[in-house]
Design a protein around this motif. Structure first.
Motif, PDB file in Angstrom:
ATOM      1  N   GLY A 131      73.204  11.014  18.318  1.00 27.94           N
ATOM      2  CA  GLY A 131      74.391  10.435  19.020  1.00 27.94           C
ATOM      3  C   GLY A 131      74.593  10.779  20.432  1.00 27.94           C
ATOM      4  N   LYS A 132      73.904  11.465  21.067  1.00 27.26           N
ATOM      5  CA  LYS A 132      74.019  11.788  22.310  1.00 27.26           C
ATOM      6  C   LYS A 132      73.407  10.713  23.543  1.00 27.26           C
ATOM      7  N   MET A 133      74.005   9.653  23.328  1.00 23.65           N
ATOM      8  CA  MET A 133      73.752   8.520  24.174  1.00 23.65           C
ATOM      9  C   MET A 133      73.606   8.842  25.592  1.00 23.65           C
ATOM     10  N   GLU A 134      74.715   9.378  26.301  1.00 21.07           N
ATOM     11  CA  GLU A 134      74.647   9.585  27.610  1.00 21.07           C
ATOM     12  C   GLU A 134      73.729  10.587  28.063  1.00 21.07           C
ATOM     13  N   LEU A 135      73.101  11.360  27.256  1.00 18.83           N
ATOM     14  CA  LEU A 135      72.132  12.395  27.553  1.00 18.83           C
ATOM     15  C   LEU A 135      70.606  11.490  27.640  1.00 18.83           C
ATOM     16  N   SER A 136      70.569  10.577  26.459  1.00 17.30           N
ATOM     17  CA  SER A 136      69.504  10.004  26.237  1.00 17.30           C
ATOM     18  C   SER A 136      69.366   8.914  27.387  1.00 17.30           C
ATOM     19  N   LEU A 137      70.092   8.419  27.948  1.00 19.86           N
ATOM     20  CA  LEU A 137      70.268   7.585  29.076  1.00 19.86           C
ATOM     21  C   LEU A 137      69.815   8.342  30.540  1.00 19.86           C
ATOM     22  N   GLY A 138      70.410   9.349  30.422  1.00 27.24           N
ATOM     23  CA  GLY A 138      70.276  10.262  31.507  1.00 27.24           C
ATOM     24  C   GLY A 138      68.732  10.614  31.731  1.00 27.24           C
ATOM     25  N   VAL A 189      72.780  -2.516  29.234  1.00 29.81           N
ATOM     26  CA  VAL A 189      73.398  -0.858  29.177  1.00 29.81           C
ATOM     27  C   VAL A 189      74.758  -0.879  29.717  1.00 29.81           C
ATOM     28  N   GLY A 190      75.294  -2.005  30.519  1.00 31.97           N
ATOM     29  CA  GLY A 190      76.350  -1.916  31.455  1.00 31.97           C
ATOM     30  C   GLY A 190      77.478  -1.801  30.507  1.00 31.97           C
ATOM     31  N   ASP A 191      77.697  -2.186  29.445  1.00 32.36           N
ATOM     32  CA  ASP A 191      78.881  -2.125  28.754  1.00 32.36           C
ATOM     33  C   ASP A 191      79.169  -0.984  27.879  1.00 32.36           C
ATOM     34  N   GLY A 192      77.876   0.045  28.120  1.00 31.26           N
ATOM     35  CA  GLY A 192      78.142   1.256  27.424  1.00 31.26           C
ATOM     36  C   GLY A 192      77.692   1.246  26.103  1.00 31.26           C
ATOM     37  N   GLU A 193      77.642   0.275  25.382  1.00 31.08           N
ATOM     38  CA  GLU A 193      77.339   0.228  24.063  1.00 31.08           C
ATOM     39  C   GLU A 193      75.895   0.018  23.699  1.00 31.08           C
ATOM     40  N   SER A 194      75.531   0.101  22.258  1.00 33.84           N
ATOM     41  CA  SER A 194      74.192   0.084  21.948  1.00 33.84           C
ATOM     42  C   SER A 194      74.177  -0.461  20.536  1.00 33.84           C
ATOM     43  N   ASN A 195      73.040  -0.976  20.162  1.00 40.81           N
ATOM     44  CA  ASN A 195      72.891  -1.751  18.796  1.00 40.81           C
ATOM     45  C   ASN A 195      71.362  -1.957  18.673  1.00 40.81           C
ATOM     46  N   TYR A 196      70.841  -2.436  17.688  1.00 44.89           N
ATOM     47  CA  TYR A 196      69.449  -2.667  17.283  1.00 44.89           C
ATOM     48  C   TYR A 196      69.060  -3.822  17.965  1.00 44.89           C
ATOM     49  N   LEU A 197      69.969  -4.834  18.128  1.00 47.10           N
ATOM     50  CA  LEU A 197      69.522  -5.919  18.982  1.00 47.10           C
ATOM     51  C   LEU A 197      69.339  -5.873  20.396  1.00 47.10           C
ATOM     52  N   LYS A 198      70.080  -4.967  21.012  1.00 50.52           N
ATOM     53  CA  LYS A 198      69.615  -4.675  22.479  1.00 50.52           C
ATOM     54  C   LYS A 198      68.262  -3.706  22.535  1.00 50.52           C
ATOM     55  N   GLY A 199      68.140  -2.881  21.492  1.00 49.07           N
ATOM     56  CA  GLY A 199      67.136  -2.220  21.559  1.00 49.07           C
ATOM     57  C   GLY A 199      65.643  -3.020  21.324  1.00 49.07           C
ATOM     58  N   ALA A 200      65.761  -4.038  20.419  1.00 49.84           N
ATOM     59  CA  ALA A 200      64.678  -5.091  20.410  1.00 49.84           C
ATOM     60  C   ALA A 200      64.687  -5.862  21.302  1.00 49.84           C
TER      61      ALA A 200
END
Length: 222
Positions: A131-138, A189-200
């Protein structure tokens, strides 16, 4: 912008492009290194609080494993070993490309980054699962920023010092891939949200880029 303009300059003025692109690249490389130094100062000194997670610091206090001296020693050892093995790896690209009958650019752009950054990719996925998306993106973006603002400019400047002609002109195809990839990631990634569709969508985009480099012919002299 610094990585896109050299290719545009080369395409716009083919007669005088070689000297112009080289001079422009060296000038730009110095500026990029200055920006990288400013970025480090921004993150470490003046705006360090923007990158720190105060709540996590209070909840989780990690035990120090290595002292500063030990960390520097191990970093130097790791750097020396990585440099040695990287030299062997780069030297084997041409033979591997001929043996497997695949473009050298495909090995350099797709295969080697996957293998070389395996640990970094795994870390980004693990922290994202926590759940640490900011660190992951960093972790993911930090490597790209370091290459663009530090790795590439240093290569250009070192080549300049050695009397080698190395510019920031990555040719039209490679430059287009950089531009499209940057725009695609920025929009997703501009909206700061993530989901499986964006990942795909990102995975599919990477596969498309990989396929493009696989069918791309190597430039003469590369």
């Amino acid at each position: 912008m610094a990585l896109l303009l050299p290719a545009a300059l080369d395409a716009a003025d083919e007669e005088r492009s070689s000297a112009s692109v080289l001079s422009f690249s060296r000038f730009t490389a110095v500026l990029l290194l200055g920006i990288y130094g400013l970025l480090m100062y921004f993150q470490i000194k003046t705006h360090r609080h923007l990158l720190e997670d105060e709540e996590n610091e209070e909840e989780e206090e990690e035990e120090q494993i290595l002292s500063l001296k030990e960390a520097i020693i191990w970093l130097a050892i790791d750097t020396a070993l990585i440099s040695f093995f990287s030299e062997l790896l780069v030297g084997s690209i041409e033979g591997s490309a001929e043996a497997w009958d695949i473009p050298k650019v495909f090995i350099g752009v797709i295969v080697i980054p996957i293998v070389g950054n395996a640990a970094e990719h795994a870390s980004a996925v693990i922290v994202a699962m926590k759940g640490k998306m900011e660190l992951s993106l960093g972790i993911a973006f930090g490597s790209a920023v370091q290459i663009a603002l530090f790795g590439v400019p240093v290569a250009v400047i070192v080549a300049w010092m050695m009397g080698k002609r190395l510019s920031l002109d990555f040719h039209v195809f490679e430059t287009a891939v950089v531009l499209v990839s940057t725009l695609a990631v920025g929009f997703l990634v501009g909206d700061g949200e993530s989901n499986y569709l964006k990942g795909a969508m990102l995975v599919v985009a990477y596969i498309i880029v990989s396929a493009a480099f696989f069918v791309h012919k190597d430039e003469e002299g590369t």
